[in-house]
Design a protein around this motif. Structure first.
Motif, PDB file in Angstrom:
ATOM      1  N   ALA A   1       0.105   5.731   1.039  1.00 21.40           N
ATOM      2  CA  ALA A   1      -0.799   6.597   1.796  1.00 21.40           C
ATOM      3  C   ALA A   1      -0.676   8.037   1.331  1.00 21.40           C
ATOM      4  CB  ALA A   1      -0.481   6.507   3.288  1.00 21.40           C
TER       5      ALA A   1
ATOM      6  N   TYR B   1      -9.978   4.234   1.999  1.00 21.11           N
ATOM      7  CA  TYR B   1      -8.980   3.236   1.577  1.00 21.11           C
ATOM      8  C   TYR B   1      -9.575   2.355   0.501  1.00 21.11           C
ATOM      9  CZ  TYR B   1     -11.250  -0.287   4.548  1.00 21.11           C
ATOM     10  OH  TYR B   1     -12.144  -1.147   5.118  1.00 21.11           O
TER      11      TYR B   1
ATOM     12  N   VAL C   1      -6.071   2.772  11.146  1.00 18.68           N
ATOM     13  CA  VAL C   1      -6.703   2.190   9.955  1.00 18.68           C
ATOM     14  C   VAL C   1      -6.056   0.854   9.611  1.00 18.68           C
ATOM     15  CG1 VAL C   1      -7.106   2.506   7.484  1.00 18.68           C
ATOM     16  CG2 VAL C   1      -7.411   4.426   9.042  1.00 18.68           C
TER      17      VAL C   1
ATOM     18  N   LEU D   1      -3.140   6.692  10.556  1.00 14.86           N
ATOM     19  CA  LEU D   1      -2.794   5.642   9.600  1.00 14.86           C
ATOM     20  C   LEU D   1      -2.701   4.290  10.302  1.00 14.86           C
ATOM     21  CD1 LEU D   1      -1.837   4.580   6.831  1.00 14.86           C
ATOM     22  CD2 LEU D   1       0.464   5.339   7.460  1.00 14.86           C
TER      23      LEU D   1
ATOM     24  N   TRP E   1       0.808  -1.213   0.000  1.00 15.52           N
ATOM     25  CA  TRP E   1       0.000   0.000   0.000  1.00 15.52           C
ATOM     26  C   TRP E   1       0.850   1.276   0.000  1.00 15.52           C
ATOM     27  CZ3 TRP E   1       1.275   2.802   4.249  1.00 15.52           C
ATOM     28  CH2 TRP E   1       1.809   2.099   5.331  1.00 15.52           C
TER      29      TRP E   1
ATOM     30  N   VAL F   1     -11.256   8.931   6.640  1.00 13.91           N
ATOM     31  CA  VAL F   1     -10.202   8.130   6.035  1.00 13.91           C
ATOM     32  C   VAL F   1     -10.838   7.285   4.941  1.00 13.91           C
ATOM     33  CG1 VAL F   1      -8.511   6.309   6.395  1.00 13.91           C
ATOM     34  CG2 VAL F   1      -8.863   8.020   8.165  1.00 13.91           C
TER      35      VAL F   1
ATOM     36  N   TYR G   1      -4.357   1.650  -1.190  1.00 15.29           N
ATOM     37  CA  TYR G   1      -3.955   2.939  -0.635  1.00 15.29           C
ATOM     38  C   TYR G   1      -4.852   3.332   0.533  1.00 15.29           C
ATOM     39  CZ  TYR G   1      -7.888   5.104  -3.081  1.00 15.29           C
ATOM     40  OH  TYR G   1      -9.147   5.433  -3.527  1.00 15.29           O
ATOM     41  N   ILE G   2      -4.365   4.289   1.326  1.00 10.97           N
ATOM     42  CA  ILE G   2      -5.118   4.896   2.417  1.00 10.97           C
ATOM     43  C   ILE G   2      -4.996   6.398   2.239  1.00 10.97           C
ATOM     44  CG2 ILE G   2      -5.328   5.174   4.910  1.00 10.97           C
ATOM     45  CD1 ILE G   2      -3.883   2.426   5.138  1.00 10.97           C
TER      46      ILE G   2
ATOM     47  N   LEU H   1      -4.922  -4.384   0.123  1.00  8.29           N
ATOM     48  CA  LEU H   1      -4.933  -2.940   0.339  1.00  8.29           C
ATOM     49  C   LEU H   1      -4.077  -2.236  -0.710  1.00  8.29           C
ATOM     50  CD1 LEU H   1      -5.773  -0.560   2.169  1.00  8.29           C
ATOM     51  CD2 LEU H   1      -3.722  -1.023   3.520  1.00  8.29           C
TER      52      LEU H   1
END
Length: 109
Positions: free
Chosen positions: A64, A108, A82, A79, A62, A106, A97-98, A95
């Motif tokens: 962010a 994701y 999450v 972060l 992932w 948030v 991205y966040i 996953l």
């Protein structure tokens, strides 16, 4: 010293700082605390559209998005919350991205 890539090739002027001291402080703090808080290592940092937004790639699957006008510590703690919730649902492997850029929300994928 962390390296940040300017993907948008933002304009700069001779004699002026390309980024604010707040941006530099954010990037430095993020670089120092990222692994200790998330358990992942930073592989790349990029300015998205302005220096108030930063995309950070990890050595996990992932990346962010961060709002650099906030404190790096709070962004990293959010972060991590999450990541812990995603871990409980076994979705961490998928996953992508966040996104932490919107205050009190948030996103994701």
């Amino acid at each position: 010293i962390p390296i940040v890539i300017d993907t948008k090739n933002l304009p700069t002027e001779i004699g002026k700082k390309p980024v604010s001291s707040e941006f530099s402080k954010f990037v430095t703090a993020l670089n120092i605390d990222f692994y200790n808080i998330t358990g992942a290592k930073i592989t790349k940092m990029e300015v998205v559209d302005t220096t108030t937004e930063l995309r950070v790639y990890s050595d996990s699957t992932w990346y962010a998005y961060f709002d650099t006008t906030r404190t790096a510590k709070n962004e990293l703690l959010n972060l991590n919350r999450v990541l812990e919730e995603i871990k409980k649902t076994n979705k961490k492997k998928s996953l992508e991205y966040i996104d932490l850029r919107i205050n009190d929300k948030v996103f994701y994928k």
